[in-house]
Design an enzyme around this catalytic site. Structure first.
Site, PDB file in Angstrom:
ATOM      1  N   ASP A 120      37.414  57.513  29.072  1.00  0.00           N
ATOM      2  CA  ASP A 120      36.459  58.528  28.944  1.00  0.00           C
ATOM      3  C   ASP A 120      37.629  59.583  29.051  1.00  0.00           C
ATOM      4  OD1 ASP A 120      34.392  60.193  28.307  1.00  0.00           O
ATOM      5  OD2 ASP A 120      34.010  60.333  30.584  1.00  0.00           O
ATOM      6  N   GLU A 137      50.110  12.952  47.976  1.00  0.00           N
ATOM      7  CA  GLU A 137      48.825  12.241  48.683  1.00  0.00           C
ATOM      8  C   GLU A 137      48.474  11.195  47.774  1.00  0.00           C
ATOM      9  OE1 GLU A 137      47.413  16.158  50.806  1.00  0.00           O
ATOM     10  OE2 GLU A 137      46.540  15.534  49.240  1.00  0.00           O
TER      11      GLU A 137
END
Length: 938
Positions: A358, A728
């Protein structure tokens, strides 16, 4: 209610028109004379009686907009458990509890695992809820609804009533400075002017009249005032014809409420990532279960084993890490006066490719300021901006006389600051600018009015385009006039420059027109000022406004915010396209756009709302696809939302800024809506994802920079978290395929790594400051995946090194013991030492891995090993926790670990440095390759 519908359907047609519940009838009153309005709205000049007001309040409901539905805190907390990672872990926890119940004998380790997984879910939910609830509570503190009280006539008595109690037929009393609380038909107007900027985006004061007007768009009805606007000058009375959601303000509110909230790019990518990771975890877990099914293990034990594989793949700490990392970005942005209402909106800013901004109040200061005076046949610059009367003005006779006459022909008031307030204008902003420049020249309005008291006034109207006042001056009278240069020049016969008065020649007229055009070409609003001396009594209007003496011209503008130019330049460097979307005039919009750097070419594409109406979606897509400087002027809320949608169809990530109710639909529909906190309406703030507390466009550029840093940091800790998942998983898979009966790392150990050792370093990575060149890179594509090829490659590279090291350590320790695989049990000391070494190896390698992922190509030595002390402290905490798990008996019992000796730690530390050393070699190779490319043929 349809856009452009005649303001006002007959009351009985309300249901047929589909008016929302609680709204008001909208009779066609704008084409009626003022006296006829009372009959049409079933009221009187004295207003409604108290009994009538109560009856209508019951009939039409309160004059308020429905508050946006907010979820109860318990619903917000419950929503945290619907995340896909949370769902997977909840299912895993449930299966583990079931497995514990079916086991014979029951293994307390299975119960510990179930409780631990459930605890992870609860912890993640608590962190996410706390961050979002805190941000929402802060946002609620900013809300301020449109005026709380207003003045009305009830039974002829002037009362102040709550705005929510206004009803159709109420007679509102309006004065300068009032906020309008409902849609009203003006029946008395005394120099009445309003500021419609919250609804239309235009900052100019607009005069109001009590006369009938022809049909047309509602907001163009000059005999109506609307909810959410302000009275800037004059006074008047108006009859309420619409309240609540039946108002134009309510129509825009409903339009915003109907717009769906867009998901941010990060939301989409995290959801996609969660689905992929969950699917992979379930698939690999099922594969492991199937491979081990032919063995003699019980089905329950196999379930627990497969569950451990699945847990190894799910990054349990990711939701918490992501939430807290985004929260760090929120706090950083708060320090830059940007309130983030939704955590994920932080990252969305970093991927912004288009900003639809704006103009009024966002790029400009919303303070009209005189910058040029043309008098004495010469231009005179004026310094200083805003309403504070500080600056310099040329001290010539012509300038002083022009400003004296201009001040006398003003109704506005310049209000000095009180407490922390700033200088402000009560009344028309154009007149306010004249008062300020007069004060800079040392003219006191009170003194001038005392010396020349006003006798009569001929108010401004759109036909004459000028305003005239008549004053008692000595033994006679003085006419003071100001208005549009062309119209006022036509009424002038003389000119007065530097104390000399003479006929206004054709040559003089040409010079005045040229000067006016020159000022207008700079984007200035130009006023001409003239006066006339009278010996006799003041004549009628037509005679008073003829034979005038021209004094000169005044050029003024709403000055851009001083910081906006640099912010626009920063956005340009970052590859962000800026499009001005305003309700103001195209010439005004282009002038401001040029001043702040949005427009630099001589031929920008300027498109009005009328032209947008004539375009279909295909034509609009073609328009915005052109790499041109684009300005959209005279646009409505529907136009703004349509433009945002068109950009999104092109694959752009769109940020929209605004402060008015007219901006709300586009703010909500955008990928990131940015509302103004100080000057914005509550509808705009409600629709936005971010609120600028200082209303400064510069804060957007700062927020984009921080948003990009957030995304970079998210990728850093994703590499960090997922790489150890490979470390892992691989030992578990290796044990499965070589026939080792036990897991090299248990699910409880994995959770300890994920939550105990990894979360804090990941958070420290999330707090890394932006890299110096972050705003010199183009925005990432909406289609770019969080797990890009580069990210996945780095995860595999670093995780693969970890996996090889810890798998080798485990089997070296097990095989060197000489114990056959089938003789190992969970109570075997060698097995306990081996799984302790696997966990410790992952923790140590992750410490060095965290240092490696801090940069993509730059050496960690150049950044500085000690430049992120929080990361070193977090890594040290993880190592200390691992030592406690290894040596403290209570933790040994929980994790089934054993103490390691100094030689074990030395081996693990040496292997742990390999990811850092290997990544440093990779970065050096990338830098050399980049240097060769730069030095190659151009």
């Amino acid at each position: 209610m349809r856009t452009g519908m005649d303001p006002l359907l007959p009351g009985r047609a309300k249901a047929q028109a589909g008016a929302p519940s609680g709204s008001s009838p909208r009779p066609p009153v704008r084409d009626l004379a003022a006296d006829e309005v009372f009959g049409a709205l079933d009221t009187a000049r004295r207003g409604l009686s108290a009994a009538q007001a109560r009856t209508r309040l019951e009939q039409y409901g309160a004059n308020e907009l429905p508050r946006a539905g907010r979820r109860a805190p318990w619903r917000q907390l419950g929503a945290q458990f619907t995340d896909l990672f949370a769902v997977v872990l909840i299912i895993a926890s449930g299966i583990t509890f079931l497995a514990y119940g079916l086991e014979e004998p029951r293994d307390v380790g299975t119960l510990q695992l179930a409780v631990a997984i459930l605890g992870v879910v609860v912890l993640n939910a608590a962190i996410g809820f706390a961050q979002e609830y805190s941000a929402e509570r802060t946002a609620q503190a900013l809300e301020a609804m449109v005026p709380h009280t207003c003045r009305v006539l009830r039974g002829g008595e002037r009362l102040e009533v709550p705005a929510r109690d206004l009803v159709p037929g109420d007679m509102m009393v309006l004065e300068a400075g009032d906020a309008v609380s409902a849609d009203c038909r003006v029946v008395e107007a005394h120099e009445l002017a309003v500021n419609n900027a919250p609804l239309t985006g235009e900052s100019n004061a607009v005069g109001r009249t009590a006369d009938p007007v022809a049909a047309g768009p509602p907001l163009e009805a000059r005999n109506c005032v609307f909810m959410g606007t302000d009275v800037v000058a004059g006074s008047g009375r108006a009859v309420v014809f619409a309240t609540g959601t039946g108002t134009e303000f309510g129509r825009i509110y409903r339009l915003a409420a109907a717009a769906p909230r867009q998901k941010t790019p990060l939301q989409l990518q995290v959801a996609s990532m969660a689905r992929r990771v969950a699917a992979a975890a379930l698939a690999i877990g099922a594969l492991v279960f199937a491979v081990r099914l032919p063995t003699e293990e019980s089905v329950v034990s196999l379930f627990v084993f497969a569950l451990g594989v699945m847990v190894a793949l799910v990054p349990e700490g990711l939701p918490a890490t992501l939430s807290v990392s985004l929260a760090i970005g929120v706090r950083r942005m708060a320090r830059r006066h940007a309130l983030i209402k939704q955590l994920l909106a932080v990252e969305a800013l970093g991927s912004t490719t288009v900003v639809c901004t704006d103009k009024t109040g966002t790029l400009t200061q919303a303070e009209m300021t005189v910058t040029q005076i043309w008098a004495g046949h010469a231009p005179h610059p004026v310094t200083g901006v805003g309403y504070a009367p500080s600056g310099e003005v040329a001290d010539t006779a012509s300038v002083r006389e022009l400003l004296r006459v201009a001040v006398l022909c003003c109704n506005a008031r310049l209000v000095p600051p009180a407490g922390r307030e700033h200088w402000r204008i009560l009344g028309d902003t154009t007149e306010g600018a004249l008062l300020v420049v007069a004060a800079k020249a040392g003219l006191d309005r009170g003194v001038e009015e005392a010396a020349a008291p006003r006798v009569t006034e001929f108010p401004f109207d759109s036909t004459r385009k000028l305003m005239t006042t008549v004053h008692k001056s000595g033994g006679g009278y003085q006419v003071c006039a100001k208005g549009a240069p062309v119209e006022l020049l036509a009424r002038c016969t003389e000119v007065a420059w530097e104390g000399r008065r003479g006929p206004l020649t054709d040559q003089d007229r040409t010079a005045v027109v040229a000067a006016s055009d020159a000022l207008a070409s700079q984007g200035l609003r130009v006023l001409a000022v003239a006066q006339r001396e009278l010996d006799g009594p003041p004549p009628a209007q037509e005679a008073a406004e003829s034979g005038l003496t021209l004094l000169g011209l005044v050029g003024m503008l709403d000055p851009p915010r001083p910081e906006v130019t640099d912010a626009v330049a920063a956005c340009r460097r970052a590859g962000i396209r800026i499009v001005m979307v305003t309700g103001d005039h195209p010439l005004t919009g282009e002038a401001v756009a040029r001043r702040v750097g949005i427009v630099r070419r001589p031929d920008p594409v300027v498109v009005t709302g009328a032209r947008l109406d004539s375009m279909d979606d295909e034509a609009l897509d073609a328009l915005i696809a052109e790499p041109s400087e684009l300005l959209l002027c005279r646009v409505s809320p529907e136009h703004k939302m349509r433009v945002v949608t068109a950009f999104q169809r092109q694959g752009e990530v769109v940020a929209v800024t605004g402060d008015g109710a007219n901006d709300a639909p586009a703010l909500k529909h955008a990928d990131i809506g940015v509302a103004m906190g100080a000057s914005g309406t509550d509808v705009a703030r409600e629709a936005a994802s971010m609120v600028l507390l200082d209303d400064s466009f510069a804060s957007i550029a700062a927020a984009v920079r921080l948003g990009r840093a957030v995304y970079q940091n998210i990728r850093k800790f994703l590499v960090y978290l997922f790489s150890h998942n490979i470390g892992e998983l691989v030992p578990i898979l290796a044990a499965t395929f070589v026939g080792f009966p036990l897991v090299p790392i248990s699910a409880v150990q994995i959770l300890a790594i994920d939550l105990g050792s990894d979360v804090l370093p990941a958070l420290a990575l999330g707090a890394e400051p932006p890299e110096p060149d972050v705003m010199d890179r183009p925005p990432r594509s909406r289609r770019e995946r969080l797990f890009s090829a580069a990210v996945v490659g780095r995860i595999l590279f670093l995780g693969g090194i970890q996996a090889v090291c810890v798998t080798g350590v485990f089997f070296w320790h097990v095989v060197s013991s000489g114990i056959p695989f089938d003789d190992f049990t969970e109570d075997t000391l060698v097995y306990q030492e081996a799984i302790t070494m696997v966990q410790a190896g992952i923790v140590l390698s992750q410490f060095f891995n965290a240092l490696a992922v801090r940069t993509d190509r730059q050496s960690i030595l150049r950044v500085g090993l000690l430049s992120n002390p929080a990361l070193l402290a977090a890594g040290g905490f993880g190592v200390a926790l691992m030592a406690a798990i290894s040596y403290l008996p209570p933790l040994q019992a929980v994790f089934n670990t054993a103490p390691l000796d100094a030689a074990d730690w030395a081996v693990l530390a040496g292997l742990g440095t390999l990811p850092l050393l290997a990544d440093e070699a990779r970065k050096a190779w990338l830098r050399r390759r980049a240097d060769r490319r730069k030095g190659g043929p151009r």
